[in-house]
Scaffold this active site. Structure first.
Site, short mmCIF file in Angstrom:
data_model
loop_
_atom_site.label_atom_id
_atom_site.label_comp_id
_atom_site.label_asym_id
_atom_site.label_seq_id
_atom_site.Cartn_x
_atom_site.Cartn_y
_atom_site.Cartn_z
N HIS A 1 -4.26 14.85 -9.81
CA HIS A 1 -4.60 13.46 -10.12
C HIS A 1 -3.77 12.90 -11.28
O HIS A 1 -3.51 11.70 -11.33
CB HIS A 1 -6.09 13.35 -10.44
N GLU B 1 -4.58 2.48 -4.32
CA GLU B 1 -3.14 2.32 -4.17
C GLU B 1 -2.78 0.99 -3.53
O GLU B 1 -1.65 0.80 -3.09
CB GLU B 1 -2.57 3.47 -3.33
N ASP C 1 0.86 -1.19 0.00
CA ASP C 1 0.00 0.00 0.00
C ASP C 1 0.90 1.24 0.00
O ASP C 1 1.78 1.37 0.87
CB ASP C 1 -0.91 0.00 1.23
N ASP D 1 -1.82 9.43 -11.10
CA ASP D 1 -1.85 8.31 -12.05
C ASP D 1 -0.43 7.94 -12.48
O ASP D 1 -0.08 6.75 -12.57
CB ASP D 1 -2.68 8.68 -13.28
N ASN E 1 -2.24 13.04 -4.62
CA ASN E 1 -3.29 13.65 -5.44
C ASN E 1 -3.58 15.08 -4.99
O ASN E 1 -3.78 15.98 -5.83
CB ASN E 1 -4.56 12.81 -5.35
#
Length: 279
Positions: free
Chosen positions: A169, A199, A156, A173, A164
């Site tokens: 964002h 994630e 994680d 990505d 973000n």
């Protein structure tokens, strides 16, 4: 000659033979010493009739030959037309065959693309949750037969929401993609990486004991820590927490993943950017 079954060439030779017979008969009569006027008259009449019959037969043969020539021309034209049609059909079939081959290749490409879309995460290229679970079931069944060791690593990204919020964002990505590439570099060909959501990731390690899985997890942690990510304000860095566990005898996928998630939670709880394990 009505009713004759002779060919045209045979009819011509037969006509010549008849004429020769008439001439021979006439010559034979003329050589007789006491040939009278009536005999000459009969001979002349017979020759005239033979000549007239020969002329009629020749005309008939000419007409027959003309008809045959016309028929041959017609047959030749029909054959030429059929040949032209066959050539057109052959060209048409070649075009259809080419189009069919192209369609087959297109369908194959679409099938591959659909299979990829159905089994992988479109952003990172890792297996999606469904496909990861299918492969995990296969590996669990194989482990039950071979008993070579099977480990699961739960990963994680730490504080991913901050990525973000701070960098946007698009940068988030890009971070997920770069993270996946960094993890994949450390894996073997037999290992399976899946994105379970957001994630959260997981790795299946077949034919692997816990100590080796821990070494791999530590290499991944260090690789991610050193890997620069790209943002609109310049590069930045992330960390990852990992939970590692080994399959127990008789354990199923749900139990294995639950224990790995527990290890991951422990790594998060104790400070993040670390590897936690539970036998």
């Amino acid at each position: 000659m009505p009713g004759s079954t002779l060919s045209s060439s045979e009819e011509v030779f037969d006509l010549f033979d008849q004429e020769k017979d008439q001439v021979r008969r006439a010559m034979a009569l003329l050589e007789q010493p006491h040939l009278g006027f009536q005999d000459l008259k009969d001979l002349a009449l017979e020759l005239a009739q033979a000549l007239e019959q020969s002329s009629r037969e020749q005309q008939r043969l000419v007409r027959t030959g003309d008809r045959q020539q016309a028929q041959l021309r017609m047959v030749s034209q029909e054959l030429q037309e059929k040949s032209r049609l066959l050539e057109e059909q052959a060209r048409h079939l070649m075009v259809l065959n080419t189009e069919l081959a192209h369609e087959v290749e297109t369908r194959k490409s679409l099938e591959v693309e659909l299979r990829v879309q159905a089994t992988t995460d479109p952003l990172t290229g890792a297996y999606n949750r469904r496909r990861f679970s299918e492969l995990a079931d296969y590996e669990l069944a194989r482990e039950q037969r071979n008993r070579e060791g099977l480990c699961l690593v739960a990963l994680d990204i730490d504080h991913f929401k901050r990525v973000n919020d701070r960098h946007g964002h698009a940068a988030g990505d890009g971070t997920l993609l770069r993270f996946t590439q960094s993890v994949t570099t450390a894996l073997r060909g037999m290992d399976t990486l899946g994105r379970l959501g957001g994630e959260e990731f997981a790795i299946l390690l077949p034919s692997t004991l816990l100590k080796d899985a821990l070494n791999l997890a530590e290499r991944i942690r260090q690789a991610v820590e050193r890997c620069p990510m790209s943002g609109p304000e310049g590069p930045f860095f992330i960390t990852v927490s990992l939970g590692v566990t080994q399959l127990r005898p008789g354990e199923g996928l749900e139990g294995l993943m639950s224990r790995a998630d527990g290890c991951l939670y422990e790594a998060k709880r104790t400070g993040r950017n670390r590897v936690a394990s539970r036998p």
